[in-house]
Design an enzyme around this catalytic site. Structure first.
Site, PDB file in Angstrom:
ATOM      1  N   GLU A 143      91.718  70.635   6.476  1.00 34.02           N
ATOM      2  CA  GLU A 143      93.083  70.875   5.984  1.00 34.02           C
ATOM      3  C   GLU A 143      93.097  71.184   4.485  1.00 34.02           C
ATOM      4  O   GLU A 143      93.806  72.086   4.038  1.00 34.02           O
ATOM      5  CB  GLU A 143      93.961  69.659   6.309  1.00 34.02           C
ATOM      6  CG  GLU A 143      94.220  69.535   7.810  1.00 34.02           C
ATOM      7  CD  GLU A 143      94.903  68.219   8.191  1.00 34.02           C
ATOM      8  OE1 GLU A 143      94.324  67.144   7.933  1.00 34.02           O
ATOM      9  OE2 GLU A 143      96.016  68.266   8.732  1.00 34.02           O
TER      10      GLU A 143
ATOM     11  N   ALA B 286      90.552  62.337   6.331  1.00 32.70           N
ATOM     12  CA  ALA B 286      91.265  61.239   5.694  1.00 32.70           C
ATOM     13  C   ALA B 286      90.475  59.963   5.988  1.00 32.70           C
ATOM     14  O   ALA B 286      89.712  59.906   6.970  1.00 32.70           O
ATOM     15  CB  ALA B 286      92.673  61.145   6.262  1.00 32.70           C
TER      16      ALA B 286
ATOM     17  N   GLU C 118      91.396  64.780  14.935  1.00 34.50           N
ATOM     18  CA  GLU C 118      92.327  63.636  14.906  1.00 34.50           C
ATOM     19  C   GLU C 118      92.690  63.125  16.296  1.00 34.50           C
ATOM     20  O   GLU C 118      92.872  61.921  16.485  1.00 34.50           O
ATOM     21  CB  GLU C 118      93.611  64.021  14.149  1.00 34.50           C
ATOM     22  CG  GLU C 118      93.457  64.069  12.633  1.00 34.50           C
ATOM     23  CD  GLU C 118      92.966  65.405  12.113  1.00 34.50           C
ATOM     24  OE1 GLU C 118      92.434  66.215  12.911  1.00 34.50           O
ATOM     25  OE2 GLU C 118      93.117  65.649  10.909  1.00 34.50           O
TER      26      GLU C 118
ATOM     27  N   GLY D 230      91.295  66.050   7.548  1.00 30.40           N
ATOM     28  CA  GLY D 230      91.789  66.353   6.202  1.00 30.40           C
ATOM     29  C   GLY D 230      90.837  67.250   5.410  1.00 30.40           C
ATOM     30  O   GLY D 230      91.258  67.908   4.469  1.00 30.40           O
TER      31      GLY D 230
HETATM   32  N1  CAA Z   1      86.836  57.874   6.856  1.00 34.80           N
HETATM   33  C1  CAA Z   1      86.164  56.798   6.412  1.00 34.80           C
HETATM   34  N2  CAA Z   1      84.820  56.708   6.414  1.00 34.80           N
HETATM   35  C2  CAA Z   1      84.131  57.740   6.890  1.00 34.80           C
HETATM   36  C3  CAA Z   1      84.760  58.909   7.389  1.00 34.80           C
HETATM   37  C4  CAA Z   1      86.175  58.954   7.350  1.00 34.80           C
HETATM   38  N3  CAA Z   1      86.876  60.042   7.751  1.00 34.80           N
HETATM   39  N4  CAA Z   1      83.819  59.774   7.823  1.00 34.80           N
HETATM   40  C5  CAA Z   1      82.633  59.158   7.603  1.00 34.80           C
HETATM   41  N5  CAA Z   1      82.818  57.946   7.050  1.00 34.80           N
HETATM   42  C6  CAA Z   1      81.790  56.960   6.682  1.00 34.80           C
HETATM   43  C7  CAA Z   1      81.193  56.294   7.896  1.00 34.80           C
HETATM   44  O1  CAA Z   1      82.003  55.240   8.346  1.00 34.80           O
HETATM   45  C8  CAA Z   1      79.852  55.837   7.359  1.00 34.80           C
HETATM   46  O2  CAA Z   1      80.071  54.673   6.594  1.00 34.80           O
HETATM   47  P1  CAA Z   1      79.005  53.434   6.700  1.00 34.80           P
HETATM   48  O3  CAA Z   1      77.719  54.021   6.185  1.00 34.80           O
HETATM   49  O4  CAA Z   1      79.591  52.400   5.783  1.00 34.80           O
HETATM   50  O5  CAA Z   1      78.945  53.058   8.131  1.00 34.80           O
HETATM   51  C9  CAA Z   1      79.474  56.939   6.379  1.00 34.80           C
HETATM   52  O6  CAA Z   1      80.693  57.623   6.061  1.00 34.80           O
HETATM   53  C10 CAA Z   1      78.514  57.956   6.978  1.00 34.80           C
HETATM   54  O7  CAA Z   1      79.087  58.441   8.172  1.00 34.80           O
HETATM   55  P2  CAA Z   1      78.318  58.411   9.583  1.00 34.80           P
HETATM   56  O8  CAA Z   1      77.348  57.287   9.631  1.00 34.80           O
HETATM   57  O9  CAA Z   1      79.345  58.460  10.660  1.00 34.80           O
HETATM   58  O10 CAA Z   1      77.511  59.775   9.501  1.00 34.80           O
HETATM   59  P3  CAA Z   1      77.032  60.694  10.712  1.00 34.80           P
HETATM   60  O11 CAA Z   1      76.099  61.681  10.132  1.00 34.80           O
HETATM   61  O12 CAA Z   1      76.544  59.865  11.844  1.00 34.80           O
HETATM   62  O13 CAA Z   1      78.366  61.456  11.214  1.00 34.80           O
HETATM   63  C11 CAA Z   1      80.440  62.640  10.920  1.00 34.80           C
HETATM   64  C12 CAA Z   1      79.027  62.339  10.338  1.00 34.80           C
HETATM   65  C13 CAA Z   1      80.309  63.459  12.209  1.00 34.80           C
HETATM   66  C14 CAA Z   1      81.193  63.423   9.852  1.00 34.80           C
HETATM   67  C15 CAA Z   1      81.143  61.300  11.216  1.00 34.80           C
HETATM   68  O14 CAA Z   1      81.087  60.478  10.067  1.00 34.80           O
HETATM   69  C16 CAA Z   1      82.598  61.448  11.595  1.00 34.80           C
HETATM   70  O15 CAA Z   1      82.896  61.811  12.724  1.00 34.80           O
HETATM   71  N6  CAA Z   1      83.511  61.139  10.662  1.00 34.80           N
HETATM   72  C17 CAA Z   1      84.942  61.137  10.941  1.00 34.80           C
HETATM   73  C18 CAA Z   1      85.486  62.530  11.074  1.00 34.80           C
HETATM   74  C19 CAA Z   1      86.956  62.476  11.423  1.00 34.80           C
HETATM   75  O16 CAA Z   1      87.340  62.017  12.487  1.00 34.80           O
HETATM   76  N7  CAA Z   1      87.804  63.004  10.520  1.00 34.80           N
HETATM   77  C20 CAA Z   1      89.235  63.034  10.718  1.00 34.80           C
HETATM   78  C21 CAA Z   1      89.855  61.858  10.045  1.00 34.80           C
HETATM   79  S1  CAA Z   1      91.572  61.705  10.450  1.00 34.80           S
HETATM   80  C22 CAA Z   1      92.381  62.734   9.404  1.00 34.80           C
HETATM   81  O17 CAA Z   1      91.792  63.468   8.643  1.00 34.80           O
HETATM   82  C23 CAA Z   1      93.871  62.649   9.516  1.00 34.80           C
HETATM   83  C24 CAA Z   1      94.641  63.675   8.762  1.00 34.80           C
HETATM   84  O18 CAA Z   1      94.819  64.799   9.154  1.00 34.80           O
HETATM   85  C25 CAA Z   1      95.315  63.266   7.571  1.00 34.80           C
END
Ligand code: CAA
Length: 260
Positions: free
Chosen positions: A114, A66, A134, A111
């Site tokens: 999911e 998400a 999360e 998500g």
């Molecule tokens: N939401 C918003 N933006 C996101 C994102 C997310 N879930 N995941 C990645 N992005 C964005 C980053 O902020 C980044 O944006 P900028 O270039 O503007 O800085 C871009 O995508 C590229 O990401 P990274 O620079 O972080 O890329 P990376 O290769 O270094 O890492 C990754 C990749 C491991 C997937 C890392 O991006 C990450 O950990 N993302 C988040 C994963 C996460 O925690 N997901 C769970 C979300 S909560 C949820 O899903 C709740 C639910 O159940 C409803």
């Protein structure tokens, strides 16, 4: 129809819904969830499509979860609505009256895992990573992770993933029973389309009834579920496809199913 955050294309009897926000690794914000809902409705309204493939744009991510940027400022009512929007979207995928195959082509986190688990089954590329991180953000899964994941892989393995927030490789996800098959990234879509075409070549009503009975029967006790199967089995005998399939077998030819 044109969408901002998804692409919906068709190849013969196969629909392909691509979540398309590569700059945010295809993260699910409100708009994207709404687009997915409209895309599913469009597929629903097109009976020529027999199978849907759900994938992510680019070579890095299926869906990185998400959208954290959007969630960060939410109050609890907004979070409730967001979770409900996610649940409704995933239920529309789960309940689509045709098989939905997730082609997971990279990160499927939060998500992302999911939404993949809400599909009928998952094929993944070797570079795919699954996880529900999360708790590392101070929350816990809100799009069905605490419910669909334990039903798919069992409570213990789901709790290990959810409590630790750790990522697992496609191969580990295969061993856990999240993923059905793993392919090199370059052949993931081709292999997924092959599987979709094989399904599309079968009697469409039989496939739909099977999906309905598997899903509806899963939470019933075995006696009720088998009874449901018998009734649905009998519905299959009201179709032209049943006559055609069995006649073709006896006449030693390929069936020409019409989905009627
Ligand atoms: N939401 C918003 N933006 C996101 C994102 C997310 N879930 N995941 C990645 N992005 C964005 C980053 O902020 C980044 O944006 P900028 O270039 O503007 O800085 C871009 O995508 C590229 O990401 P990274 O620079 O972080 O890329 P990376 O290769 O270094 O890492 C990754 C990749 C491991 C997937 C890392 O991006 C990450 O950990 N993302 C988040 C994963 C996460 O925690 N997901 C769970 C979300 S909560 C949820 O899903 C709740 C639910 O159940 C409803």
């Amino acid at each position: 129809m044109e969408y901002k955050n998804i692409l919906l294309s068709t190849e013969g009897e196969i629909g392909i819904l691509t979540i398309n926000r590569p700059k945010a690794l295809n993260a699910l914000n409100i708009e994207t969830l709404q687009d997915i809902q409209m895309g599913i409705q469009e597929v629903k309204g097109n009976p020529a499509l027999k199978v849907l493939i759900l994938t992510g744009a680019g070579e890095k991510a299926f869906v990185a979860g998400a959208d954290i940027t959007e969630m960060r400022g939410m109050n609890s009512i907004e979070a409730l609505n967001f979770s409900r929007l996610g649940h409704l979207t995933l239920k529309m995928i789960q309940d689509l009256d045709r098989p939905v195959i997730a082609a997971v082509n990279g990160f499927a986190l939060g998500g992302g895992t999911e939404i993949a688990v809400a599909c009928d089954f998952i094929y993944a590329s070797e570079n795919a990573r699954f996880g529900v991180p999360e708790v590392t953000l101070g929350i816990f899964p809100g799009f069905g992770g605490t419910q669909r994941l334990p039903r798919l892989i069992g409570k213990g393995k789901a709790k290990e993933l959810i409590f630790s927030g750790k990522m697992v490789s496609a191969q580990e996800a295969f061993q856990m029973g999240i993923v059905n098959r793993v392919f090199p990234l370059a052949s993931l879509m081709e292999e997924t389309k092959k599987a979709a075409a094989q399904i599309a070549g079968n009697g469409a009503i039989g496939v739909r009834l099977a999906k309905m009975v598997i899903d509806a029967g899963f939470n019933l006790d075995l006696t009720e579920a088998c009874s449901l199967e018998s009734y649905a089995f009998s519905v299959g005998f009201t179709t032209e496809d049943q006559r055609e399939g069995m006649t073709a077998f006896i006449e030693k030819r390929k069936p020409n199913f019409k989905g009627k």
